[in-house]
Design a protein around this motif. Structure first.
Motif, PDB file in Angstrom:
ATOM      1  N   LEU A   1       0.849  -1.188   0.000  1.00 46.66           N
ATOM      2  CA  LEU A   1       0.000   0.000   0.000  1.00 46.66           C
ATOM      3  C   LEU A   1       0.887   1.241   0.000  1.00 46.66           C
ATOM      4  CD1 LEU A   1      -2.858   1.168   0.145  1.00 46.66           C
ATOM      5  CD2 LEU A   1      -2.726   0.973   2.632  1.00 46.66           C
ATOM      6  N   ASP A   2       0.734   2.050  -1.030  1.00 48.25           N
ATOM      7  CA  ASP A   2       1.518   3.273  -1.167  1.00 48.25           C
ATOM      8  C   ASP A   2       0.600   4.476  -0.985  1.00 48.25           C
ATOM      9  OD1 ASP A   2       3.137   5.397  -1.812  1.00 48.25           O
ATOM     10  OD2 ASP A   2       3.819   4.565  -3.719  1.00 48.25           O
ATOM     11  N   LEU A   3       0.732   5.147   0.140  1.00 52.40           N
ATOM     12  CA  LEU A   3      -0.036   6.354   0.434  1.00 52.40           C
ATOM     13  C   LEU A   3       0.900   7.555   0.539  1.00 52.40           C
ATOM     14  CD1 LEU A   3      -2.517   4.884   3.067  1.00 52.40           C
ATOM     15  CD2 LEU A   3      -3.031   5.531   0.713  1.00 52.40           C
ATOM     16  N   SER A   4       2.002   7.484  -0.176  1.00 56.33           N
ATOM     17  CA  SER A   4       2.940   8.611  -0.175  1.00 56.33           C
ATOM     18  C   SER A   4       2.314   9.786  -0.926  1.00 56.33           C
ATOM     19  CB  SER A   4       4.256   8.208  -0.827  1.00 56.33           C
ATOM     20  OG  SER A   4       4.061   7.807  -2.159  1.00 56.33           O
ATOM     21  N   ASN A   5       2.698  10.983  -0.537  1.00 56.89           N
ATOM     22  CA  ASN A   5       2.235  12.218  -1.185  1.00 56.89           C
ATOM     23  C   ASN A   5       0.718  12.360  -1.173  1.00 56.89           C
ATOM     24  OD1 ASN A   5       4.902  13.122  -2.134  1.00 56.89           O
ATOM     25  ND2 ASN A   5       4.790  11.257  -3.365  1.00 56.89           N
ATOM     26  N   ALA A   6       0.065  11.849  -0.136  1.00 56.65           N
ATOM     27  CA  ALA A   6      -1.399  11.879  -0.067  1.00 56.65           C
ATOM     28  C   ALA A   6      -1.927  13.011   0.820  1.00 56.65           C
ATOM     29  CB  ALA A   6      -1.924  10.535   0.431  1.00 56.65           C
ATOM     30  N   LYS A   7      -1.042  13.873   1.304  1.00 53.74           N
ATOM     31  CA  LYS A   7      -1.412  15.009   2.154  1.00 53.74           C
ATOM     32  C   LYS A   7      -2.075  14.566   3.450  1.00 53.74           C
ATOM     33  CE  LYS A   7      -1.814  18.034  -1.800  1.00 53.74           C
ATOM     34  NZ  LYS A   7      -2.639  18.888  -2.616  1.00 53.74           N
ATOM     35  N   LEU A   8      -1.642  13.426   3.986  1.00 54.72           N
ATOM     36  CA  LEU A   8      -2.209  12.887   5.218  1.00 54.72           C
ATOM     37  C   LEU A   8      -1.581  13.536   6.440  1.00 54.72           C
ATOM     38  CD1 LEU A   8      -2.201   9.096   4.313  1.00 54.72           C
ATOM     39  CD2 LEU A   8      -4.137  10.673   4.253  1.00 54.72           C
ATOM     40  N   LYS A   9      -2.423  13.800   7.441  1.00 53.62           N
ATOM     41  CA  LYS A   9      -1.961  14.327   8.711  1.00 53.62           C
ATOM     42  C   LYS A   9      -2.196  13.332   9.836  1.00 53.62           C
ATOM     43  CE  LYS A   9      -3.040  19.085   7.471  1.00 53.62           C
ATOM     44  NZ  LYS A   9      -3.880  20.242   7.783  1.00 53.62           N
ATOM     45  N   ASP A  10      -3.203  12.483   9.676  1.00 49.37           N
ATOM     46  CA  ASP A  10      -3.608  11.555  10.732  1.00 49.37           C
ATOM     47  C   ASP A  10      -4.406  10.430  10.094  1.00 49.37           C
ATOM     48  OD1 ASP A  10      -3.897  10.512  13.276  1.00 49.37           O
ATOM     49  OD2 ASP A  10      -5.502  11.877  13.850  1.00 49.37           O
TER      50      ASP A  10
ATOM     51  N   ASN B   1       3.825   2.468   2.624  1.00 43.00           N
ATOM     52  CA  ASN B   1       4.583   3.685   2.363  1.00 43.00           C
ATOM     53  C   ASN B   1       3.728   4.894   2.740  1.00 43.00           C
ATOM     54  OD1 ASN B   1       6.106   5.796   1.438  1.00 43.00           O
ATOM     55  ND2 ASN B   1       6.468   4.937  -0.584  1.00 43.00           N
ATOM     56  N   LEU B   2       4.147   5.591   3.786  1.00 39.95           N
ATOM     57  CA  LEU B   2       3.473   6.812   4.245  1.00 39.95           C
ATOM     58  C   LEU B   2       4.396   8.028   4.101  1.00 39.95           C
ATOM     59  CD1 LEU B   2       1.802   5.374   7.473  1.00 39.95           C
ATOM     60  CD2 LEU B   2       0.690   5.862   5.294  1.00 39.95           C
ATOM     61  N   SER B   3       5.351   7.944   3.212  1.00 42.78           N
ATOM     62  CA  SER B   3       6.333   9.016   3.008  1.00 42.78           C
ATOM     63  C   SER B   3       5.693  10.255   2.392  1.00 42.78           C
ATOM     64  CB  SER B   3       7.446   8.532   2.087  1.00 42.78           C
ATOM     65  OG  SER B   3       8.121   7.444   2.663  1.00 42.78           O
ATOM     66  N   ASN B   4       6.352  11.393   2.615  1.00 44.47           N
ATOM     67  CA  ASN B   4       5.926  12.672   2.033  1.00 44.47           C
ATOM     68  C   ASN B   4       4.496  13.048   2.387  1.00 44.47           C
ATOM     69  OD1 ASN B   4       8.139  13.760   0.810  1.00 44.47           O
ATOM     70  ND2 ASN B   4       7.760  12.828  -1.164  1.00 44.47           N
ATOM     71  N   ASN B   5       4.173  12.965   3.652  1.00 46.25           N
ATOM     72  CA  ASN B   5       2.879  13.408   4.154  1.00 46.25           C
ATOM     73  C   ASN B   5       3.115  14.457   5.221  1.00 46.25           C
ATOM     74  OD1 ASN B   5       0.522  11.882   2.899  1.00 46.25           O
ATOM     75  ND2 ASN B   5       1.949  10.215   3.302  1.00 46.25           N
TER      76      ASN B   5
END
Length: 90
Positions: A26-35, A52-56
């Protein structure tokens, strides 16, 4: 309106009909996630190997305790200051 919080409903919509239980990568990088809700558990994702939670925009992060299948967790380029232990990990 998306305010940076990932919920199970938003995640299911992003998976285009795939079941959470079948996801291995699961790649959620660059998804503008805060929480996010307590959705990253071995119960919801029994096969998840890579997340992948990078670049959030995370400033704190829950630690994924008993998540036996998870082998790679990427958190690069966030603003993480604290790690929290989730009590709901299965």
């Amino acid at each position: 309106m998306f305010v940076g919080r990932l919920t199970e409903e938003i995640l299911e919509n992003r998976l285009n009909g795939f079941s959470l239980k079948d996801v291995k990568v699961l790649d959620l990088s660059n998804a503008k996630l805060k929480d996010f809700d307590d959705i990253f558990t071995s119960k919801n994702f029994p096969k998840l190997r890579e997340l992948n939670l990078s670049n959030n925009y995370f400033s704190s992060m829950r630690i994924f305790g008993q998540f036996n299948s998870l082998k790679t967790l990427s958190l690069a380029k966030n603003r993480i200051e604290t790690f929290l232990i989730s009590n709901n990990i299965m």
